[in-house]
Design an enzyme around this catalytic site. Structure first.
Site, mmCIF file in Angstrom:
data_model
loop_
_atom_site.group_PDB
_atom_site.id
_atom_site.type_symbol
_atom_site.label_atom_id
_atom_site.label_comp_id
_atom_site.label_asym_id
_atom_site.label_seq_id
_atom_site.Cartn_x
_atom_site.Cartn_y
_atom_site.Cartn_z
ATOM 1 N N HIS A 8 -4.230 16.269 -14.771
ATOM 2 C CA HIS A 8 -5.526 16.878 -15.031
ATOM 3 C C HIS A 8 -5.369 18.395 -14.916
ATOM 4 O O HIS A 8 -4.421 18.888 -14.283
ATOM 5 C CB HIS A 8 -6.560 16.370 -14.031
ATOM 6 C CG HIS A 8 -6.987 14.972 -14.282
ATOM 7 N ND1 HIS A 8 -7.216 14.060 -13.281
ATOM 8 C CD2 HIS A 8 -7.246 14.316 -15.447
ATOM 9 C CE1 HIS A 8 -7.590 12.911 -13.816
ATOM 10 N NE2 HIS A 8 -7.611 13.040 -15.116
ATOM 11 N N LYS A 12 -2.156 20.558 -13.159
ATOM 12 C CA LYS A 12 -1.022 20.852 -14.042
ATOM 13 C C LYS A 12 0.016 21.754 -13.366
ATOM 14 O O LYS A 12 1.208 21.496 -13.449
ATOM 15 C CB LYS A 12 -1.505 21.472 -15.348
ATOM 16 C CG LYS A 12 -2.192 20.467 -16.258
ATOM 17 C CD LYS A 12 -2.496 21.066 -17.602
ATOM 18 C CE LYS A 12 -3.405 20.197 -18.464
ATOM 19 N NZ LYS A 12 -3.193 18.783 -18.470
ATOM 20 N N THR A 36 1.541 14.117 -22.158
ATOM 21 C CA THR A 36 0.374 14.392 -22.974
ATOM 22 C C THR A 36 0.457 15.845 -23.446
ATOM 23 O O THR A 36 1.227 16.644 -22.902
ATOM 24 C CB THR A 36 -0.918 14.133 -22.189
ATOM 25 O OG1 THR A 36 -0.855 14.794 -20.932
ATOM 26 C CG2 THR A 36 -1.149 12.648 -21.966
ATOM 27 N N GLY A 37 -0.317 16.188 -24.457
ATOM 28 C CA GLY A 37 -0.201 17.463 -25.151
ATOM 29 C C GLY A 37 -0.013 18.699 -24.315
ATOM 30 O O GLY A 37 1.047 19.330 -24.341
ATOM 31 N N GLY A 56 -4.626 14.259 -23.611
ATOM 32 C CA GLY A 56 -5.224 13.095 -22.959
ATOM 33 C C GLY A 56 -6.563 12.681 -23.534
ATOM 34 O O GLY A 56 -6.747 11.530 -23.945
ATOM 35 N N ASP A 61 -3.319 9.553 -23.359
ATOM 36 C CA ASP A 61 -3.204 8.540 -22.301
ATOM 37 C C ASP A 61 -2.972 7.168 -22.913
ATOM 38 O O ASP A 61 -2.158 6.380 -22.432
ATOM 39 C CB ASP A 61 -4.475 8.503 -21.440
ATOM 40 C CG ASP A 61 -4.763 9.815 -20.736
ATOM 41 O OD1 ASP A 61 -3.812 10.544 -20.409
ATOM 42 O OD2 ASP A 61 -5.945 10.099 -20.517
ATOM 43 N N ASP A 81 -6.751 14.722 -10.511
ATOM 44 C CA ASP A 81 -7.571 15.624 -9.712
ATOM 45 C C ASP A 81 -8.766 14.840 -9.187
ATOM 46 O O ASP A 81 -9.707 14.578 -9.931
ATOM 47 C CB ASP A 81 -8.036 16.810 -10.555
ATOM 48 C CG ASP A 81 -8.805 17.844 -9.745
ATOM 49 O OD1 ASP A 81 -9.116 17.573 -8.567
ATOM 50 O OD2 ASP A 81 -9.093 18.914 -10.297
ATOM 51 N N HIS A 88 -12.875 11.249 -20.078
ATOM 52 C CA HIS A 88 -12.092 10.137 -20.632
ATOM 53 C C HIS A 88 -11.580 9.207 -19.522
ATOM 54 O O HIS A 88 -10.493 8.664 -19.600
ATOM 55 C CB HIS A 88 -10.949 10.665 -21.508
ATOM 56 C CG HIS A 88 -9.947 11.509 -20.775
ATOM 57 N ND1 HIS A 88 -10.217 12.769 -20.324
ATOM 58 C CD2 HIS A 88 -8.670 11.257 -20.428
ATOM 59 C CE1 HIS A 88 -9.152 13.251 -19.718
ATOM 60 N NE2 HIS A 88 -8.195 12.354 -19.763
ATOM 61 N N ASP A 91 -9.981 5.862 -20.439
ATOM 62 C CA ASP A 91 -8.575 5.901 -20.861
ATOM 63 C C ASP A 91 -7.645 5.965 -19.656
ATOM 64 O O ASP A 91 -6.583 5.343 -19.627
ATOM 65 C CB ASP A 91 -8.310 7.110 -21.756
ATOM 66 C CG ASP A 91 -9.035 7.040 -23.081
ATOM 67 O OD1 ASP A 91 -9.368 5.927 -23.515
ATOM 68 O OD2 ASP A 91 -9.256 8.112 -23.674
ATOM 69 N N ARG A 97 -4.269 0.421 -15.407
ATOM 70 C CA ARG A 97 -4.248 -1.042 -15.538
ATOM 71 C C ARG A 97 -2.974 -1.504 -16.248
ATOM 72 O O ARG A 97 -2.321 -2.458 -15.819
ATOM 73 C CB ARG A 97 -5.481 -1.522 -16.306
ATOM 74 C CG ARG A 97 -5.517 -3.024 -16.476
ATOM 75 C CD ARG A 97 -6.719 -3.474 -17.321
ATOM 76 N NE ARG A 97 -6.652 -4.888 -17.563
ATOM 77 C CZ ARG A 97 -5.910 -5.472 -18.487
ATOM 78 N NH1 ARG A 97 -5.145 -4.742 -19.277
ATOM 79 N NH2 ARG A 97 -5.896 -6.772 -18.626
#
Length: 124
Positions: A8, A12, A36-37, A56, A61, A81, A88, A91, A97
């Site tokens: 998050h 970062k 992620t990006g 994300g 994600d 965080d 999101h 996601d 999960r």
């Protein structure tokens, strides 16, 4: 071993510092990073070769969860965080999960990530 890196916004910098602290392990030829990006971009800027997925909130994600389900990603570092809300969240919960369903180690904080890295360092 493919390790996914996600963080998050408020975490970062912590994740990048963690990567730098563990450069020797993470730049082993048997370890590859995906992220992620934005997180992946920050890892690249810090000198880590990283395969970047979408951001994300735009599906990154979910892309990583798919790689976990396919058996391509063997470990996930997701520095969450806990003091911020995230639009999101569904996601994020789905990724957690999928890691649980496929028995893939998931670290949501630096202490757990460090233990996981130390465990795999013995096998590299």
């Amino acid at each position: 071993m493919e390790i996914a890196i996600i963080a998050h916004d408020g975490k970062k910098a912590d994740l990048i510092n963690f990567l730098i602290k563990n450069t020797e392990i993470l730049q082993n030829e048997n370890v590859s990073l995906i992220g992620t990006g934005t997180t992946g971009g920050k890892a690249e800027a810090a000198g880590f070769k990283t395969r970047r997925m979408l951001s994300g909130p735009l599906g990154g994600d979910a892309q990583i969860a798919g790689r976990v389900a396919e058996g391509l990603t063997q470990m996930v570092f997701f520095f969450k965080d806990p003091l911020s809300s995230h639009p999101h969240e569904a996601d994020i919960n789905m990724l957690i999960r999928v890691c649980d369903v496929h028995n893939v180690p998931l670290a949501t904080n630096e202490a757990t990530a460090q233990l996981l890295l130390e465990a795999i360092a013995q096998r590299l």
